[in-house]
Design an enzyme around this catalytic site. Structure first.
Site, mmCIF file in Angstrom:
data_model
loop_
_atom_site.group_PDB
_atom_site.id
_atom_site.type_symbol
_atom_site.label_atom_id
_atom_site.label_comp_id
_atom_site.label_asym_id
_atom_site.label_seq_id
_atom_site.Cartn_x
_atom_site.Cartn_y
_atom_site.Cartn_z
ATOM 1 C CB THR A 10 -0.899 0.043 1.251
ATOM 2 O OG1 THR A 10 -0.059 0.098 2.408
ATOM 3 C CG2 THR A 10 -1.808 -1.171 1.317
ATOM 4 C CE LYS A 15 4.302 1.507 -3.204
ATOM 5 N NZ LYS A 15 3.705 2.033 -1.942
ATOM 6 C CD GLU A 87 5.000 6.303 -7.188
ATOM 7 O OE1 GLU A 87 3.971 5.614 -7.239
ATOM 8 O OE2 GLU A 87 5.334 6.949 -6.176
#
Length: 211
Positions: A10, A15, A87
């Site tokens: 999430t 990340k 992304e």
């Protein structure tokens, strides 16, 4: 052998931090890599972490062809050992297929980072193709938490604290709300289904009795 690895989780689970750490670790061992991103919340051609880390990167557009990029770099005499793709949920399915080809035919490692589903809990096309093609899908171990303390599994789009369930799939925003702007909040499945954000939970909470 080279691998295509998809690191998923999430929002707010680290990340981009891991993407930059991955790049640092490989570069420190003398490997040559390229950084890519798309629609980073901090601006164009950047990979940014909420911990404050920022690196320049190549902005992925509709015209980006990863196969051609690697071939052109190598033709110019530059080594390309790996790609870090942040992304990645925003990439087109065709671009993910290019990444797989780069791995299989050019022996370049690809480390892709992205969220799997959008604010409606629907798969992003890029993430769906990564799940289908990746050699490995790694769920990040740093858990983002819902306001209730449970593990957050869904990304909610909010406006003034209220969950939004309609609109374009791609709208850039952050988990820190700004009045009048789109923001995002991570929720557990139960509260995503109920559309219960932290602001809604506070509004409906019983008032404690006064002494």
């Amino acid at each position: 052998m080279a691998e295509l690895v998809f690191f998923s989780g999430t929002m707010d689970c680290g990340k981009s931090t891991l993407a930059l750490q991955m790049h640092h670790n490989h570069a420190a061992r003398g490997r040559q890599g390229l950084l890519f991103t798309q629609h980073d919340r901090s601006g164009t051609a950047l990979i940014s972490s909420r911990l404050g880390l920022v690196r320049r990167a190549d902005e992925v557009t509709d015209a980006t062809d990863f196969w051609r990029v690697v071939l052109e770099r190598r033709a110019a005499g530059a080594a390309v050992d790996y790609l870090v793709c942040d992304e990645a949920q925003f990439y087109a399915a065709e671009q993910v297929e290019q990444l797989a080809r780069v791995v299989d035919e050019l022996e370049v490692d690809v480390f892709a980072f992205g969220i799997t589903t959008d604010f409606r809990a629907r798969l992003f096309p890029g993430s769906a193709r990564l799940v289908e093609l990746a050699d490995r899908v790694e769920v990040l171990q740093v858990r983002a938490l819902c306001w209730c303390g449970a593990r957050a599994t869904h990304n909610a789009r909010t406006a003034d604290g209220l969950m939004v369930v309609e609109g374009d799939q791609v709208v850039v925003g952050d988990v820190e709300p700004v009045a009048g702007e789109v923001a995002y909040e991570v929720l557990c499945r139960r509260h995503h289904v109920r559309r219960m954000t932290a602001a809604v939970a506070r509004a409906v909470a019983p008032t404690p009795p006064t002494a």
